[in-house]
Design an enzyme around this catalytic site. Structure first.
Site, PDB file in Angstrom:
ATOM      1  N   TRP A  35     -20.596  -5.673   4.670  1.00  0.00           N
ATOM      2  CA  TRP A  35     -21.077  -4.443   5.337  1.00  0.00           C
ATOM      3  C   TRP A  35     -22.513  -4.148   4.911  1.00  0.00           C
ATOM      4  O   TRP A  35     -23.371  -3.827   5.735  1.00  0.00           O
ATOM      5  CB  TRP A  35     -20.153  -3.287   4.969  1.00  0.00           C
ATOM      6  CG  TRP A  35     -20.486  -1.968   5.576  1.00  0.00           C
ATOM      7  CD1 TRP A  35     -20.013  -1.472   6.769  1.00  0.00           C
ATOM      8  CD2 TRP A  35     -21.338  -0.942   5.018  1.00  0.00           C
ATOM      9  NE1 TRP A  35     -20.526  -0.204   6.992  1.00  0.00           N
ATOM     10  CE2 TRP A  35     -21.342   0.136   5.926  1.00  0.00           C
ATOM     11  CE3 TRP A  35     -22.075  -0.830   3.841  1.00  0.00           C
ATOM     12  CZ2 TRP A  35     -22.058   1.316   5.704  1.00  0.00           C
ATOM     13  CZ3 TRP A  35     -22.800   0.330   3.616  1.00  0.00           C
ATOM     14  CH2 TRP A  35     -22.791   1.388   4.539  1.00  0.00           C
ATOM     15  N   LEU A  37       0.911  13.159  -2.596  1.00  0.00           N
ATOM     16  CA  LEU A  37       0.526  11.751  -2.444  1.00  0.00           C
ATOM     17  C   LEU A  37       0.396  11.132  -3.826  1.00  0.00           C
ATOM     18  O   LEU A  37      -0.208  11.734  -4.713  1.00  0.00           O
ATOM     19  CB  LEU A  37      -0.829  11.654  -1.716  1.00  0.00           C
ATOM     20  CG  LEU A  37      -1.402  10.237  -1.538  1.00  0.00           C
ATOM     21  CD1 LEU A  37      -0.616   9.481  -0.457  1.00  0.00           C
ATOM     22  CD2 LEU A  37      -2.877  10.285  -1.138  1.00  0.00           C
ATOM     23  N   ASP A  53     -11.456  -4.557   1.663  1.00  0.00           N
ATOM     24  CA  ASP A  53     -12.356  -5.713   1.611  1.00  0.00           C
ATOM     25  C   ASP A  53     -13.485  -5.581   2.641  1.00  0.00           C
ATOM     26  O   ASP A  53     -13.312  -4.935   3.683  1.00  0.00           O
ATOM     27  CB  ASP A  53     -11.541  -6.987   1.863  1.00  0.00           C
ATOM     28  CG  ASP A  53     -12.299  -8.239   1.430  1.00  0.00           C
ATOM     29  OD1 ASP A  53     -13.196  -8.134   0.576  1.00  0.00           O
ATOM     30  OD2 ASP A  53     -11.982  -9.319   1.957  1.00  0.00           O
ATOM     31  N   ASN A  84     -16.880  -4.824   1.711  1.00  0.00           N
ATOM     32  CA  ASN A  84     -18.001  -3.972   1.279  1.00  0.00           C
ATOM     33  C   ASN A  84     -19.313  -4.748   1.232  1.00  0.00           C
ATOM     34  O   ASN A  84     -20.368  -4.251   1.657  1.00  0.00           O
ATOM     35  CB  ASN A  84     -17.754  -3.425  -0.131  1.00  0.00           C
ATOM     36  CG  ASN A  84     -16.580  -2.486  -0.211  1.00  0.00           C
ATOM     37  OD1 ASN A  84     -16.027  -2.096   0.804  1.00  0.00           O
ATOM     38  ND2 ASN A  84     -16.199  -2.130  -1.422  1.00  0.00           N
ATOM     39  N   HIS A 122     -20.330  -1.126  -1.915  1.00  0.00           N
ATOM     40  CA  HIS A 122     -19.249  -0.589  -2.761  1.00  0.00           C
ATOM     41  C   HIS A 122     -19.319   0.945  -2.814  1.00  0.00           C
ATOM     42  O   HIS A 122     -18.285   1.620  -2.793  1.00  0.00           O
ATOM     43  CB  HIS A 122     -19.327  -1.172  -4.169  1.00  0.00           C
ATOM     44  CG  HIS A 122     -19.133  -2.667  -4.202  1.00  0.00           C
ATOM     45  ND1 HIS A 122     -18.127  -3.298  -3.492  1.00  0.00           N
ATOM     46  CD2 HIS A 122     -19.811  -3.661  -4.837  1.00  0.00           C
ATOM     47  CE1 HIS A 122     -18.196  -4.611  -3.707  1.00  0.00           C
ATOM     48  NE2 HIS A 122     -19.217  -4.857  -4.510  1.00  0.00           N
TER      49      HIS A 122
HETATM   50  C1  IPE Z   1      -9.587  -8.860  -2.926  1.00  0.00           C
HETATM   51  O1  IPE Z   1     -10.810  -9.089  -2.285  1.00  0.00           O
HETATM   52  C2  IPE Z   1      -9.766  -7.890  -4.049  1.00  0.00           C
HETATM   53  C3  IPE Z   1     -10.197  -6.537  -3.680  1.00  0.00           C
HETATM   54  C4  IPE Z   1     -10.345  -6.083  -2.473  1.00  0.00           C
HETATM   55  C5  IPE Z   1     -10.423  -5.658  -4.792  1.00  0.00           C
HETATM   56  P1  IPE Z   1     -11.694 -10.365  -2.627  1.00  0.00           P
HETATM   57  O2  IPE Z   1     -12.895 -10.259  -1.766  1.00  0.00           O
HETATM   58  O3  IPE Z   1     -11.922 -10.470  -4.083  1.00  0.00           O
HETATM   59  O4  IPE Z   1     -10.747 -11.562  -2.175  1.00  0.00           O
HETATM   60  P2  IPE Z   1     -11.081 -13.050  -1.713  1.00  0.00           P
HETATM   61  O5  IPE Z   1     -11.966 -13.656  -2.740  1.00  0.00           O
HETATM   62  O6  IPE Z   1     -11.765 -12.943  -0.389  1.00  0.00           O
HETATM   63  O7  IPE Z   1      -9.739 -13.701  -1.586  1.00  0.00           O
HETATM   64  C1  IPE Z   2     -14.216  -5.488  -1.578  1.00  0.00           C
HETATM   65  O1  IPE Z   2     -15.383  -5.909  -0.961  1.00  0.00           O
HETATM   66  C2  IPE Z   2     -14.441  -4.892  -2.938  1.00  0.00           C
HETATM   67  C3  IPE Z   2     -14.066  -5.797  -4.034  1.00  0.00           C
HETATM   68  C4  IPE Z   2     -13.492  -6.959  -3.907  1.00  0.00           C
HETATM   69  C5  IPE Z   2     -14.342  -5.346  -5.377  1.00  0.00           C
HETATM   70  P1  IPE Z   2     -16.074  -7.292  -1.317  1.00  0.00           P
HETATM   71  O2  IPE Z   2     -17.010  -7.067  -2.443  1.00  0.00           O
HETATM   72  O3  IPE Z   2     -15.084  -8.373  -1.538  1.00  0.00           O
HETATM   73  O4  IPE Z   2     -16.886  -7.556   0.019  1.00  0.00           O
HETATM   74  P2  IPE Z   2     -17.029  -8.916   0.800  1.00  0.00           P
HETATM   75  O5  IPE Z   2     -15.651  -9.447   1.043  1.00  0.00           O
HETATM   76  O6  IPE Z   2     -17.828  -9.839  -0.082  1.00  0.00           O
HETATM   77  O7  IPE Z   2     -17.723  -8.545   2.058  1.00  0.00           O
HETATM   78 MG    MG Z   3     -14.162  -9.713  -0.334  1.00  0.00          MG
END
Ligand code: IPE
Ligand code: IPE
Ligand code: MG
Length: 235
Positions: A24, A130, A19, A21, A36
């Site tokens: 960042w 792995l 989480d 991305n 991403h």
């Molecule tokens: C969880 O992250 C799903 C992934 C990392 C793929 P999210 O960013 O979607 O989760 P919430 O919305 O903060 O709970």
């Molecule tokens: C995780 O990063 C990737 C996915 C959930 C697909 P996010 O896209 O949730 O990034 P934030 O949490 O908004 O920073």
């Molecule tokens: Mg997220």
């Protein structure tokens, strides 16, 4: 001899909610999709480091069933990156002994992506160092509901785990890592994490690397896993 000759069945099951991305990228004034793309590079680093760090099964959360709610262009970018990762890396994974599996629903994914997934799984099927499981269109609650339907008469937890998670090597999660600062499970591996050690870090996923993995594993090895019992005298 290198310790990396172990097989994945002997290693820990580590699960990662990748989480942060979007944040960042936003910090740099960039579109979320660049975050991403950087996240894919972080995944490559971690996959490379995992076997020597004692990880046997690595389950990473790439796209949750709730992520369909995101803007269409972001969903398309994520799906595109996943396909590209599998096409570019499957061969190298096979050479490195990494077996790839996707977990989650496939019926809502684009057909070409499903073919790419199946091809990557086929090419890497012999991987023994792995087991890398990528969760795509994954919801733990949905997985539990459908496993309950398939195995209504499961009498033991082991039977149920096999029905729920046939590709997990029968392993519950030992260590669950979530990057990006949030401290929640967001519908990931709810049943398999019953006794997982939880490790949260504010580090955004694109900044994660083998060293961060070592720090998380160091914390894990210092935990006293009692499973409801008492510490062993040696602990
Ligand atoms: C969880 O992250 C799903 C992934 C990392 C793929 P999210 O960013 O979607 O989760 P919430 O919305 O903060 O709970
Ligand atoms: C995780 O990063 C990737 C996915 C959930 C697909 P996010 O896209 O949730 O990034 P934030 O949490 O908004 O920073
Ligand atoms: Mg997220």
């Amino acid at each position: 001899m290198k310790q990396s000759t172990h097989s994945w069945q002997d290693g820990l099951h580590v699960a990662i909610i990748m989480d942060g991305n979007g944040r960042w990228a936003a910090r740099r004034g960039w579109p979320r999709t660049l975050g991403h793309a950087a996240g894919v590079r972080a995944l490559r680093r971690v996959v490379r480091a995992a076997p020597d760090a004692g990880v046997g099964v690595l389950t990473v959360f790439a796209f949750s069933s709730d992520n369909w709610q995101r803007p269409q262009h972001e969903v398309a970018a994520l799906m595109g990156l996943l396909g590209e990762y599998l096409r570019k890396d499957a061969e190298g994974c096979a050479e490195a002994g990494v077996r790839l599996r996707a977990i989650g629903r496939r019926d809502r994914l684009a057909k070409p992506l499903v073919s790419t997934i199946e091809e990557a799984e086929r090419i890497t099927a012999q991987g023994s160092r792995l087991l890398l499981r990528i969760a795509v269109d994954y919801s733990a609650r949905d997985a539990i509901v459908s496993a309950s339907g398939r195995l209504a008469n499961a009498s033991t937890r082991e039977d149920f785990l096999r029905a729920l998670d046939p590709d997990g090597g029968g392993k519950e999660v030992d260590l669950l890592i979530r990057t990006g600062g949030e401290q929640r499970l967001s519908d990931f591996l709810l049943w398999e994490c019953a006794y997982a050690e939880l490790w949260f870090t504010p580090v955004f996923w694109p900044d994660f690397d083998g060293q961060t993995l070592e720090v998380a594993l160091g914390a894990y090895h210092n935990r006293d896993r009692r499973f409801g019992g008492l510490s062993s005298p040696a602990a």
